[in-house]
Design an enzyme around this catalytic site. Structure first.
Site, PDB file in Angstrom:
ATOM      1  N   SER A   1       0.832  -1.195   0.000  1.00 21.89           N
ATOM      2  CA  SER A   1       0.000   0.000   0.000  1.00 21.89           C
ATOM      3  C   SER A   1       0.867   1.246   0.000  1.00 21.89           C
ATOM      4  CB  SER A   1      -0.895   0.002   1.236  1.00 21.89           C
ATOM      5  OG  SER A   1      -0.104   0.306   2.363  1.00 21.89           O
ATOM      6  N   LYS A   2       0.206   2.382  -0.001  1.00 21.98           N
ATOM      7  CA  LYS A   2       0.931   3.661  -0.002  1.00 21.98           C
ATOM      8  C   LYS A   2       1.945   3.728   1.133  1.00 21.98           C
ATOM      9  CE  LYS A   2      -1.207   6.825  -2.921  1.00 21.98           C
ATOM     10  NZ  LYS A   2      -2.624   6.495  -3.202  1.00 21.98           N
ATOM     11  N   ARG A   3       1.597   3.065   2.243  1.00 19.98           N
ATOM     12  CA  ARG A   3       2.501   3.106   3.399  1.00 19.98           C
ATOM     13  C   ARG A   3       3.853   2.460   3.105  1.00 19.98           C
ATOM     14  NH1 ARG A   3      -0.940   0.236   6.829  1.00 19.98           N
ATOM     15  NH2 ARG A   3      -2.564   0.799   5.375  1.00 19.98           N
TER      16      ARG A   3
ATOM     17  N   GLY B   1       5.582   3.122   0.734  1.00 21.05           N
ATOM     18  CA  GLY B   1       6.417   4.094   0.034  1.00 21.05           C
ATOM     19  C   GLY B   1       6.223   4.037  -1.462  1.00 21.05           C
TER      20      GLY B   1
END
Ligand code: GLU
Length: 478
Positions: free
Chosen positions: A249-251, A253
């Site tokens: 996911s976006k987390r 990076g």
């Protein structure tokens, strides 16, 4: 039957690695079967869709070599088609206007929650009389169009990855919204509906997409039926997971293809890596192949059900393989924009010089961007001394050695590799010092550090720019 598949990205963000991997599987499947790969931009979400994301998606697919045969088609330009289809379902009594207000829906959800039930619409407006409808309209209520889903329906399909899938109508949350209202009756149609209308219209034979769409598939199969069309074959590919086993996911990076590009991955290595995210070739020892090569072998029999872990080390390894196997002129083409991006001035550095530099640093590169740091000393006028470098210059005899090299250089009409070797040999003899002292001092004078790329090659490159004498002088006086 000609195989027709599609990739249908929503332009609500840059091209995501998950979408790109889905595009890879579609491309491979189409090419394996001599079929068509179609590109459709799903821009019905007017608030979140942006033209710059569409540009990013198209550029990313092109960069990866995932060329499409038809499209791009834009859903925003096909509203009439969807409205006609909504109208057909309304006329057939398969869909209806629902006037439930957001507050009523919220109260329903709360009540269900209190009873520990899953939230679902209770189909309360399924059978409104014309009088009831008129009364709601008179109240000024707006409506949505809902498609009827019978709770006791069984929905079965044979998924190419997940085999037999069975869903019940009761799992789908009640009658589903397929379109919003508008002044002229039928407004913005929603995702699950337009996908089906398009896939029918575009004669898609196989829908290949991520497993996060499985619940949508169950709903969409009912829509195919209602619209009088045969459903395509479905293949739900496994999700891409991070190293902790959670959905990437976006987390994490980096998730968009343009990010990977900026990090210095080559398109070929990235696309090669993506083919291996969930698929393995019949010869499982084979790890390096082109898209065309993988297409020959590709089948869903060899696509895993389990999520595919994203392995940076493997991607780096593949990238280094591609970089090291590139001919110097091709690698130079790839590195020129990297240097430009870093702000390096390429003026006065001719193509043969650049290729010589690439020949020097290429074998040490894992990612293209590493060339920035590795070649910094060849693009700057001065050198930065490391701590070890400055210690080396303070060694006894270092300064005399550098002066002797400088003097020897003055007398050379032409500077070549044998000249460089000869100068070093002469200075060792003349100064009566160890060769190591000469080599290390010279390296520090030219590069600032005691470690680095091949010394003679570096010297040749710097000499060509007329930078070596200045650096020797600088080192002597430091
Ligand atoms: N627009 C959808 C997405 O970006 C794709 C849907 C599909 O492949 O059916 O996830």
């Amino acid at each position: 039957m000609t195989v027709r598949v599609r990739i249908a990205p929503s332009p609500t963000g840059n091209l995501h690695i998950g979408t790109a991997r889905t595009a890879v599987f579609n491309w491979l499947f189409a090419h394996h079967h001599g079929g068509k790969f179609i590109l459709r931009i799903e821009d019905t979400d007017l608030e979140r869709s942006r033209p710059e994301y569409t540009d990013n998606i198209l550029a990313g697919l092109r960069w990866l070599g995932l060329n499409w045969d038809e499209g791009p088609f834009f859903q925003s330009q096909r509203l009439d088609l969807y409205k006609t289809a909504v109208k057909k379902l309304l006329d057939q009594g398969l869909a209806y206007r629902c006037y439930t207000t957001p507050e009523e829906l919220e109260a329903l959800r709360e009540a269900q929650k209190a009873k520990g039930e899953a939230p679902r619409y209770d189909n309360r407006h399924r059978n409104l009389t014309p009088e009831q409808e008129a009364a709601f309209q008179a109240e000024g209520r707006s409506f949505v169009i809902r498609f009827k889903i019978d709770d006791d329906r069984e929905i079965v399909w044979n998924d190419l990855v997940r085999d037999k899938m069975v869903w019940r109508g009761s799992d789908l949350g009640g009658d589903m919204v397929i379109a919003r209202a508008s002044a002229d009756g039928i407004g913005q149609p929603l995702y699950n509906f337009v996908v089906v209308v398009d896939d029918i219209d575009m004669q898609i034979t196989h829908v290949i997409r991520g497993e996060d769409h499985i619940a949508n598939t169950a709903k969409q199969i009912l829509l195919y039926e209602a619209l009088g069309a045969a459903a395509p074959v479905f293949a739900h590919s496994p999700l891409i997971l991070n190293m902790d086993g959670r959905k990437l996911s976006k987390r994490d990076g980096v998730t968009s293809i343009s990010d990977f590009q900026k990090l210095g991955f080559t398109a070929e290595a990235l696309v090669n890596y993506m083919t291996l995210l969930g698929w393995s070739p019949p010869d499982s020892t084979q790890e390096i192949f082109t898209l065309e090569g993988a297409a020959k072998e590709f089948s869903f029999e060899r696509v895993n059900k389990a999520g595919a872990k994203f392995d940076w080390a493997k991607l780096d390894w593949l990238n280094s393989q591609y970089i090291h196997n590139l001919p110097v002129d091709k690698l130079t083409d790839l590195l020129i924009p990297v240097w430009q991006e870093a702000g390096y001035n390429l003026e006065g550095r001719e193509r043969p010089w650049l290729e010589q530099l690439v020949g020097l640093i290429g074998p040490s590169l894992t990612r293209l961007v590493e060339a920035v740091e590795m070649s910094k000393l060849f693009f700057s006028d001065t050198v930065e001394l490391t701590e070890e470098g400055s210690k080396q210059l303070q060694q006894e005899g270092a300064s005399a050695v550098l002066s002797a090299i400088l003097a020897a250089l003055e007398n050379q009409p032409e500077f070549t590799e044998p000249t460089a070797q000869e100068i070093i040999k002469q200075v060792v003899k003349q100064q009566n010092v160890k060769k190591g002292l000469v080599m290390r001092s010279l390296r520090v004078a030219l590069t600032g550090d005691v470690h680095g790329p091949d010394l003679i090659q570096s010297w040749l490159l710097l000499n060509h720019l007329g930078l070596d004498k200045a650096r020797l002088n600088q080192a002597i006086s430091s």
